[in-house]
Scaffold this active site. Structure first.
Site, PDB file in Angstrom:
ATOM      1  N   ASN A  44       0.846  -1.196   0.000  1.00  0.00           N
ATOM      2  CA  ASN A  44       0.000   0.000   0.000  1.00  0.00           C
ATOM      3  C   ASN A  44       0.880   1.245   0.000  1.00  0.00           C
ATOM      4  OD1 ASN A  44       0.641  -0.862   2.668  1.00  0.00           O
ATOM      5  ND2 ASN A  44      -1.079   0.261   3.543  1.00  0.00           N
ATOM      6  N   GLU A  46       0.488   5.352   0.563  1.00  0.00           N
ATOM      7  CA  GLU A  46      -0.413   6.401   1.036  1.00  0.00           C
ATOM      8  C   GLU A  46       0.025   7.777   0.554  1.00  0.00           C
ATOM      9  OE1 GLU A  46      -0.686   5.784   5.281  1.00  0.00           O
ATOM     10  OE2 GLU A  46      -1.946   4.013   4.994  1.00  0.00           O
ATOM     11  N   CYS A  55      -4.386   0.693  -2.087  1.00  0.00           N
ATOM     12  CA  CYS A  55      -4.172  -0.564  -1.365  1.00  0.00           C
ATOM     13  C   CYS A  55      -3.136  -1.440  -2.068  1.00  0.00           C
ATOM     14  CB  CYS A  55      -5.469  -1.359  -1.288  1.00  0.00           C
ATOM     15  SG  CYS A  55      -6.777  -0.559  -0.354  1.00  0.00           S
ATOM     16  N   GLU A  57      -3.346  -4.583  -2.689  1.00  0.00           N
ATOM     17  CA  GLU A  57      -3.960  -5.518  -3.645  1.00  0.00           C
ATOM     18  C   GLU A  57      -4.122  -4.877  -5.016  1.00  0.00           C
ATOM     19  OE1 GLU A  57      -4.915  -4.801  -0.570  1.00  0.00           O
ATOM     20  OE2 GLU A  57      -5.944  -6.479   0.394  1.00  0.00           O
ATOM     21  N   CYS A  88     -10.262  -5.011   1.053  1.00  0.00           N
ATOM     22  CA  CYS A  88     -11.395  -4.091   1.223  1.00  0.00           C
ATOM     23  C   CYS A  88     -12.389  -4.273   0.071  1.00  0.00           C
ATOM     24  CB  CYS A  88     -10.892  -2.649   1.293  1.00  0.00           C
ATOM     25  SG  CYS A  88     -10.463  -1.955  -0.320  1.00  0.00           S
ATOM     26  N   CYS A  91     -11.147  -3.304  -3.460  1.00  0.00           N
ATOM     27  CA  CYS A  91     -10.184  -4.283  -4.002  1.00  0.00           C
ATOM     28  C   CYS A  91     -10.889  -5.575  -4.400  1.00  0.00           C
ATOM     29  CB  CYS A  91      -9.080  -4.561  -2.999  1.00  0.00           C
ATOM     30  SG  CYS A  91      -7.928  -3.179  -2.835  1.00  0.00           S
TER      31      CYS A  91
HETATM   32  N1  THU Z   1      -5.233  -1.271   2.868  1.00  0.00           N
HETATM   33  C1  THU Z   1      -4.740  -2.158   1.946  1.00  0.00           C
HETATM   34  O1  THU Z   1      -3.622  -1.988   1.436  1.00  0.00           O
HETATM   35  N2  THU Z   1      -5.508  -3.219   1.612  1.00  0.00           N
HETATM   36  C2  THU Z   1      -6.763  -3.464   2.102  1.00  0.00           C
HETATM   37  O2  THU Z   1      -7.428  -4.388   1.641  1.00  0.00           O
HETATM   38  C3  THU Z   1      -7.294  -2.618   3.172  1.00  0.00           C
HETATM   39  C4  THU Z   1      -6.528  -1.403   3.491  1.00  0.00           C
HETATM   40  C5  THU Z   1      -4.413  -0.115   3.231  1.00  0.00           C
HETATM   41  C6  THU Z   1      -4.975   1.207   2.830  1.00  0.00           C
HETATM   42  C7  THU Z   1      -4.297   2.130   3.821  1.00  0.00           C
HETATM   43  O3  THU Z   1      -3.006   2.440   3.331  1.00  0.00           O
HETATM   44  C8  THU Z   1      -4.140   1.280   5.059  1.00  0.00           C
HETATM   45  O4  THU Z   1      -4.271  -0.073   4.623  1.00  0.00           O
HETATM   46  C9  THU Z   1      -5.157   1.544   6.138  1.00  0.00           C
HETATM   47  O5  THU Z   1      -6.444   1.497   5.653  1.00  0.00           O
END
Ligand code: THU
Length: 130
Positions: A44, A46, A55, A57, A88, A91
């Site tokens: 991920n 940000e 994310c 995925e 999530c 994704c």
């Molecule tokens: N995140 C993911 O990378 N994958 C998911 O399926 C859920 C959330 C990340 C997004 C953000 O950078 C952090 O986790 C917190 O939500």
């Protein structure tokens, strides 16, 4: 999908997770996606403009597509959450479009593992068909 192959995917997700760019949430996610016999790793990433964060995925799907693959066989996710975290909702939609029967494996750093198929995680999905 052999257990050894799944173990390899989980290990790849665990390794790449260290590179996650998470200055805001501090929640590192590593993903390793198997497609066409190749493994695509991602994390991920940000942004200070929070909604632009992507994310692990979906970044793995982007790497797969850029490499010319279109069919996901499996994706492993590793986090340090207490319980294995499934992808999530957003994704799930993107994964489903590249493999509704793909295996999704999620493991915590402490070694608890869960496994689903994408269509189990997103039943009755929207698809742009007419
Ligand atoms: N995140 C993911 O990378 N994958 C998911 O399926 C859920 C959330 C990340 C997004 C953000 O950078 C952090 O986790 C917190 O939500």
């Amino acid at each position: 999908m052999t257990e050894d192959r799944i173990d390899e995917l989980v290990a790849a997700a665990k390794e790449v997770r260290e590179n996650a760019h998470v200055p805001y949430s501090r929640f590192k996610v590593g993903a390793a996606l198997l497609a066409g016999g190749r493994v695509f790793r991602a994390v991920n990433v940000e942004s200070a403009s929070y909604p632009l964060s992507v994310c692990a995925e979906r970044n793995a799907v982007a790497a797969m597509v850029a490499a010319g693959e279109r069919r996901i066989d499996a994706v492993a996710v590793v986090t340090d959450a207490t319980h294995p975290t499934p992808p999530c909702g957003g994704c799930r939609q993107v994964l489903l479009e590249f493999g509704r029967d793909a295996a999704v494996i999620s493991e915590t750093l402490s070694g608890t593992r869960m496994r689903w198929t994408v269509s189990e995680l997103l039943p009755d999905a929207f698809l742009f068909e007419r």
